[in-house]
Design an enzyme around this catalytic site. Structure first.
Site, short mmCIF file in Angstrom:
data_model
loop_
_atom_site.label_atom_id
_atom_site.label_comp_id
_atom_site.label_asym_id
_atom_site.label_seq_id
_atom_site.Cartn_x
_atom_site.Cartn_y
_atom_site.Cartn_z
N ARG A 401 -6.55 16.87 -12.48
CA ARG A 401 -5.44 15.92 -12.58
C ARG A 401 -5.98 14.50 -12.71
O ARG A 401 -5.46 13.70 -13.50
CB ARG A 401 -4.51 16.02 -11.37
CG ARG A 401 -3.22 15.21 -11.55
CD ARG A 401 -2.29 15.32 -10.35
NE ARG A 401 -0.98 14.74 -10.64
CZ ARG A 401 -0.68 13.46 -10.54
NH1 ARG A 401 -1.60 12.58 -10.14
NH2 ARG A 401 0.54 13.02 -10.82
N CYS A 402 -7.01 14.18 -11.95
CA CYS A 402 -7.62 12.84 -12.04
C CYS A 402 -8.13 12.55 -13.45
O CYS A 402 -8.11 11.40 -13.90
CB CYS A 402 -8.78 12.71 -11.06
SG CYS A 402 -8.32 12.80 -9.32
N MET A 403 -8.62 13.58 -14.13
CA MET A 403 -9.27 13.39 -15.43
C MET A 403 -8.28 13.34 -16.59
O MET A 403 -8.71 13.31 -17.75
CB MET A 403 -10.27 14.52 -15.69
CG MET A 403 -11.45 14.54 -14.76
SD MET A 403 -12.73 15.69 -15.31
CE MET A 403 -11.87 17.27 -15.27
#
Length: 410
Positions: A401-403
């Site tokens: 999700r961060c990426m």
């Protein structure tokens, strides 16, 4: 150039992911050195070739599942329409890097001006070394001390976490004042994209928050739960003041949003953003790191709504499950514990972003392969789990999700 279609539209965490923004890790990772890695928010120095293979595998999964992948560096390059815009971006970077304050400014400006757009964008992302300007006259003592610190402009190794610099809510965007000096320049790219990119500047997307706002916010703390509700973490990286201002701007606009749910999480590096401890994986299912629930499940949760006089009203809640059911009109929900809630597996897998899942459709998520206990548990709850390799990507302390920054969800 990216096709002209609906540019921004996100009203759910779990709708079919139509278009997503990524940044393939580049030379900025190889510009991490022991003397700067902690300041640049890394605990270790990743091995770039393996990191790129893992990131390519992540992008390949997205494409195989029908998601259009757009790369940050390409959008920035396409925004540099002429020499005036290019110069504006250079000047903004030099100012925010404090390089307008010393004698080497003129040489640095000339060097960056000489680069074509593709090379300029790469150089701003990977950092400018003092040796890049060896053919220019050295006028400042610090210029001559390359062994002391080799960079004029620091690299941006956190750029592959595209989630944080901006976030799409509805058909608008928040552009963030990043919490740490290591990342502040990242949101400059989105400021220029929205101002100059042909597919974004013409659509007049509302900006719910701008990077000039004095209080910090980062996209990893923003979860668009539905067309009516946005959850935002009060965290190490996102301030309560920024959340209240966003609530006022978003809820006061002519759209469907009615509530902002502010969720306080412990302010420590392991938890960093709300999406490192809590994500939505299906209509009524969520991952959670049990440690955020506190004693007897008591938390600080606040529902922000506008009253008839357009003022933000705040109501406190203490139970996450009950608040989610209330806000999302659900009879029941399931909170799936990272690492199964085990005293060993739970903190281990949370450290490696076991709770940081990327939903690409309802009940379909991408996760890191290393979080075996969490992934097996998600499968038991009926979630389709697509694992991607993560030996090097995980060293930056961020998951799938961060990426990824969703641009359009159905």
């Amino acid at each position: 150039m990216e096709k002209t279609r609906k540019s921004l539209h996100v009203t759910t965490e779990i709708g079919k992911l139509e278009r997503v923004l990524l940044h393939r890790p580049g030379k900025e990772i190889e510009h991490l050195i022991p003397s700067n890695m902690e300041r640049l928010l890394f605990d270790d120095i990743p091995f770039l070739p393996t990191m790129q293979k893992e990131h390519d595998a992540f992008a390949a999964v997205l494409k195989e599942r029908g998601t259009e992948v757009v790369y940050l560096e390409k959008l920035v390059e396409e925004s540099l329409l002429d020499e005036v815009v290019k110069g504006e971006l250079i000047e903004a970077f030099l100012k925010e890097s404090k390089n307008h304050l010393h004698k080497g400014y003129k040489a640095l400006r000339e060097y960056l001006d000489s680069l074509p757009p593709t090379e300029l964008v790469k150089k701003l992302m990977e950092g400018v070394l003092k040796k890049d300007l060896d053919h220019y006259q050295k006028l400042h003592l610090d210029d001559l001390l390359s062994a002391h610190y080799p960079f004029y402009i620091d690299p941006l190794p956190n750029l592959y976490f595209t989630r944080d610099a901006a976030a799409v809510i509805g058909e608008g965007l928040t552009i963030h004042k990043m919490s740490t000096s290591a990342r502040k320049r990242e949101s400059l790219f989105w400021e220029f994209i929205m101002k100059y990119h042909p597919n974004y500047c013409i659509n007049h997307h509302p900006q719910w928050l701008q990077r000039t706002y004095p209080f910090a916010m980062e996209g990893g703390d923003i979860l668009v739960l539905s067309e009516e509700v946005v959850a935002i973490g009060v965290s190490e990286r996102t301030s309560a003041r920024a959340i209240e201002q966003l609530a006022h701007n978003l809820l006061g606009a002519d759209n469907s949003y009615k509530k902002v749910m502010a969720v306080e999480i412990p302010k420590k590096r392991a938890f960093m953003h709300l999406d490192t401890v809590f994500t939505m994986v299906d209509q009524d299912k969520f991952t959670i790191h049990p440690e955020i629930e506190g004693l007897n499940g008591q938390m600080n949760i606040f529902l922000l709504e506008l009253d008839s006089e357009n003022e933000v009203q705040i109501a406190r809640r203490t139970n996450l499950s009950e608040t989610l059911k209330e806000a999302l009109y659900l009879p029941e929900i399931a909170l799936i514990p990272c690492g199964g809630g085990d005293s060993i597996f739970s903190p281990r897998e949370q450290w490696n972003d076991g709770s940081n899942t990327l939903a690409i459709a309802p009940g379909v998520v991408i996760t890191y392969d290393r979080n075996q206990v969490t992934n097996e548990l998600l499968t038991e709850y009926g979630i389709e789990v697509i694992e991607v390799p993560s030996a090097e990507l995980s060293r930056g302390r961020g998951g799938p999700r961060c990426m990824s920054m969703p641009l359009v969800r159905s």
